[in-house]
Motif scaffolding. Structure first.
Motif, PDB file in Angstrom:
ATOM      1  N   ILE A  87      -3.377   4.552  -3.952  1.00  0.00           N
ATOM      2  CA  ILE A  87      -1.969   5.119  -4.025  1.00  0.00           C
ATOM      3  C   ILE A  87      -1.051   3.916  -3.749  1.00  0.00           C
ATOM      4  O   ILE A  87      -1.260   3.257  -2.919  1.00  0.00           O
ATOM      5  N   MET A  88      -0.386   3.731  -4.908  1.00  0.00           N
ATOM      6  CA  MET A  88       0.558   2.679  -4.874  1.00  0.00           C
ATOM      7  C   MET A  88       1.760   2.948  -4.285  1.00  0.00           C
ATOM      8  O   MET A  88       2.478   4.013  -4.229  1.00  0.00           O
ATOM      9  N   LEU A  89       2.175   2.205  -3.218  1.00  0.00           N
ATOM     10  CA  LEU A  89       3.172   2.155  -2.321  1.00  0.00           C
ATOM     11  C   LEU A  89       4.621   1.519  -3.044  1.00  0.00           C
ATOM     12  O   LEU A  89       4.744   0.557  -2.587  1.00  0.00           O
ATOM     13  N   SER A  90       5.021   2.318  -3.853  1.00  0.00           N
ATOM     14  CA  SER A  90       6.126   1.852  -4.735  1.00  0.00           C
ATOM     15  C   SER A  90       7.231   1.067  -4.168  1.00  0.00           C
ATOM     16  O   SER A  90       7.855   0.286  -4.686  1.00  0.00           O
ATOM     17  N   SER A  91       7.452   1.382  -2.936  1.00  0.00           N
ATOM     18  CA  SER A  91       8.736   0.771  -2.378  1.00  0.00           C
ATOM     19  C   SER A  91       8.426  -0.539  -1.933  1.00  0.00           C
ATOM     20  O   SER A  91       9.348  -1.150  -1.211  1.00  0.00           O
ATOM     21  N   ARG A  92       7.328  -1.020  -2.069  1.00  0.00           N
ATOM     22  CA  ARG A  92       6.801  -2.366  -1.386  1.00  0.00           C
ATOM     23  C   ARG A  92       6.757  -3.670  -2.543  1.00  0.00           C
ATOM     24  O   ARG A  92       6.441  -3.197  -3.814  1.00  0.00           O
ATOM     25  N   SER A 126      -9.424  15.780   6.359  1.00  0.00           N
ATOM     26  CA  SER A 126      -9.159  14.781   5.332  1.00  0.00           C
ATOM     27  C   SER A 126      -7.826  14.184   5.737  1.00  0.00           C
ATOM     28  O   SER A 126      -7.317  14.581   6.902  1.00  0.00           O
ATOM     29  N   VAL A 127      -7.138  13.534   5.046  1.00  0.00           N
ATOM     30  CA  VAL A 127      -5.844  12.670   5.326  1.00  0.00           C
ATOM     31  C   VAL A 127      -4.949  13.065   4.118  1.00  0.00           C
ATOM     32  O   VAL A 127      -5.444  12.868   2.888  1.00  0.00           O
ATOM     33  N   SER A 128      -3.698  12.992   4.350  1.00  0.00           N
ATOM     34  CA  SER A 128      -2.904  13.011   3.067  1.00  0.00           C
ATOM     35  C   SER A 128      -1.932  11.981   3.418  1.00  0.00           C
ATOM     36  O   SER A 128      -1.554  11.616   4.293  1.00  0.00           O
ATOM     37  N   HIS A 129      -1.100  11.444   2.341  1.00  0.00           N
ATOM     38  CA  HIS A 129      -0.149  10.597   2.103  1.00  0.00           C
ATOM     39  C   HIS A 129       1.061  11.335   1.607  1.00  0.00           C
ATOM     40  O   HIS A 129       1.191  12.128   0.577  1.00  0.00           O
ATOM     41  N   SER A 130       2.036  11.257   2.347  1.00  0.00           N
ATOM     42  CA  SER A 130       3.467  11.518   1.745  1.00  0.00           C
ATOM     43  C   SER A 130       4.542  10.455   1.790  1.00  0.00           C
ATOM     44  O   SER A 130       4.314   9.504   2.591  1.00  0.00           O
ATOM     45  N   SER A 178      12.213   6.152   2.662  1.00  0.00           N
ATOM     46  CA  SER A 178      11.383   4.867   2.133  1.00  0.00           C
ATOM     47  C   SER A 178      10.030   4.639   3.082  1.00  0.00           C
ATOM     48  O   SER A 178       9.120   3.718   2.849  1.00  0.00           O
ATOM     49  N   LYS A 179       9.837   5.580   3.846  1.00  0.00           N
ATOM     50  CA  LYS A 179       8.541   5.336   4.665  1.00  0.00           C
ATOM     51  C   LYS A 179       7.317   6.286   4.031  1.00  0.00           C
ATOM     52  O   LYS A 179       7.468   7.344   3.765  1.00  0.00           O
ATOM     53  N   HIS A 180       6.088   5.627   4.237  1.00  0.00           N
ATOM     54  CA  HIS A 180       4.971   6.179   3.694  1.00  0.00           C
ATOM     55  C   HIS A 180       4.244   6.657   4.855  1.00  0.00           C
ATOM     56  O   HIS A 180       3.848   5.641   5.882  1.00  0.00           O
ATOM     57  N   VAL A 181       3.859   7.711   4.820  1.00  0.00           N
ATOM     58  CA  VAL A 181       3.014   8.632   6.203  1.00  0.00           C
ATOM     59  C   VAL A 181       1.822   9.063   5.876  1.00  0.00           C
ATOM     60  O   VAL A 181       1.473   9.631   4.671  1.00  0.00           O
ATOM     61  N   LEU A 182       0.957   8.764   6.747  1.00  0.00           N
ATOM     62  CA  LEU A 182      -0.438   9.142   6.493  1.00  0.00           C
ATOM     63  C   LEU A 182      -0.638  10.373   7.564  1.00  0.00           C
ATOM     64  O   LEU A 182      -0.396  10.035   8.772  1.00  0.00           O
ATOM     65  N   THR A 183      -1.245  11.575   7.229  1.00  0.00           N
ATOM     66  CA  THR A 183      -1.465  12.625   8.265  1.00  0.00           C
ATOM     67  C   THR A 183      -2.738  13.256   8.054  1.00  0.00           C
ATOM     68  O   THR A 183      -3.263  13.627   6.849  1.00  0.00           O
ATOM     69  N   THR A 229       2.880   6.003  10.348  1.00  0.00           N
ATOM     70  CA  THR A 229       4.008   5.317   9.376  1.00  0.00           C
ATOM     71  C   THR A 229       3.233   4.098   8.854  1.00  0.00           C
ATOM     72  O   THR A 229       2.936   3.174   9.716  1.00  0.00           O
ATOM     73  N   LEU A 230       3.031   3.881   7.649  1.00  0.00           N
ATOM     74  CA  LEU A 230       2.434   2.601   7.225  1.00  0.00           C
ATOM     75  C   LEU A 230       3.393   1.542   7.253  1.00  0.00           C
ATOM     76  O   LEU A 230       4.508   1.521   7.063  1.00  0.00           O
ATOM     77  N   PRO A 231       2.541   0.361   7.770  1.00  0.00           N
ATOM     78  CA  PRO A 231       3.760  -0.808   7.703  1.00  0.00           C
ATOM     79  C   PRO A 231       3.999  -1.431   6.467  1.00  0.00           C
ATOM     80  O   PRO A 231       3.245  -1.064   5.424  1.00  0.00           O
ATOM     81  N   ALA A 232       5.239  -2.110   6.163  1.00  0.00           N
ATOM     82  CA  ALA A 232       5.642  -2.380   4.957  1.00  0.00           C
ATOM     83  C   ALA A 232       4.764  -3.434   4.172  1.00  0.00           C
ATOM     84  O   ALA A 232       5.022  -3.566   3.012  1.00  0.00           O
ATOM     85  N   TYR A 233       3.665  -3.973   4.914  1.00  0.00           N
ATOM     86  CA  TYR A 233       2.849  -5.037   4.257  1.00  0.00           C
ATOM     87  C   TYR A 233       1.763  -4.578   3.566  1.00  0.00           C
ATOM     88  O   TYR A 233       1.344  -5.261   2.880  1.00  0.00           O
ATOM     89  N   ILE A 234       1.588  -3.458   3.651  1.00  0.00           N
ATOM     90  CA  ILE A 234       0.406  -2.626   2.960  1.00  0.00           C
ATOM     91  C   ILE A 234       1.198  -2.166   1.484  1.00  0.00           C
ATOM     92  O   ILE A 234       1.911  -1.319   1.344  1.00  0.00           O
TER      93      ILE A 234
END
Length: 139
Positions: free
Chosen positions: A134-139, A48-52, A56-61, A103-108
């Protein structure tokens, strides 16, 4: 004597306060971690994949039980709640290693699904969905 009781009460109160902060921090951290369902597909059907969030960075693992699909040119692919597709980094890197984290790019703006995408054959090898985007709140 009364001073000793006050000191003990103060220490107990402080220890309780610190304990509450630690537990509260763990609960907050758990709220910031999101885990997808299992990958399902023709080649990527484990793990599976997790988001953390790291600052301010959003990471998928990828989970430890994820197995690299047997296909050429496998990439991370993210799909948002509107169906917009984002082709990201290549999964394989030098020395038979894989990019387990990205690390997810800022435009997502949000993430609904993660796919393992074969750019060579242009085919979805497997997909893992989050229960809700998953809402990337800092975007």
């Amino acid at each position: 004597m009364n001073s000793t009781k006050s000191t003990k009460a103060l220490r107990l109160g402080f220890a309780t306060f610190v304990g509450c902060l630690l537990v509260g921090g763990q609960v907050l951290a758990a709220e910031m971690m999101h885990k997808s369902g299992r990958f399902k597909g023709v080649k990527a059907n484990s793990g599976s994949v997790s988001h953390s969030q790291d600052g301010s960075k959003h990471v998928l693992t990828l989970s430890d039980d994820f197995k690299m699909p047997d296909a050429p040119d496998v990439h991370w692919r993210v799909i948002d709640s509107k169906g917009t597709i984002y082709d990201l980094q290549r999964l394989a890197i030098k020395g038979d290693k894989i990019n387990r984290k990205i690390t997810l790019p800022a435009y997502i703006a949000d993430v609904a699904k993660v796919q393992m995408w074969c750019a060579f054959a242009e085919v979805n090898l497997g997909e893992a969905s989050f229960e809700k985007p998953i809402m990337l709140s800092s975007r």
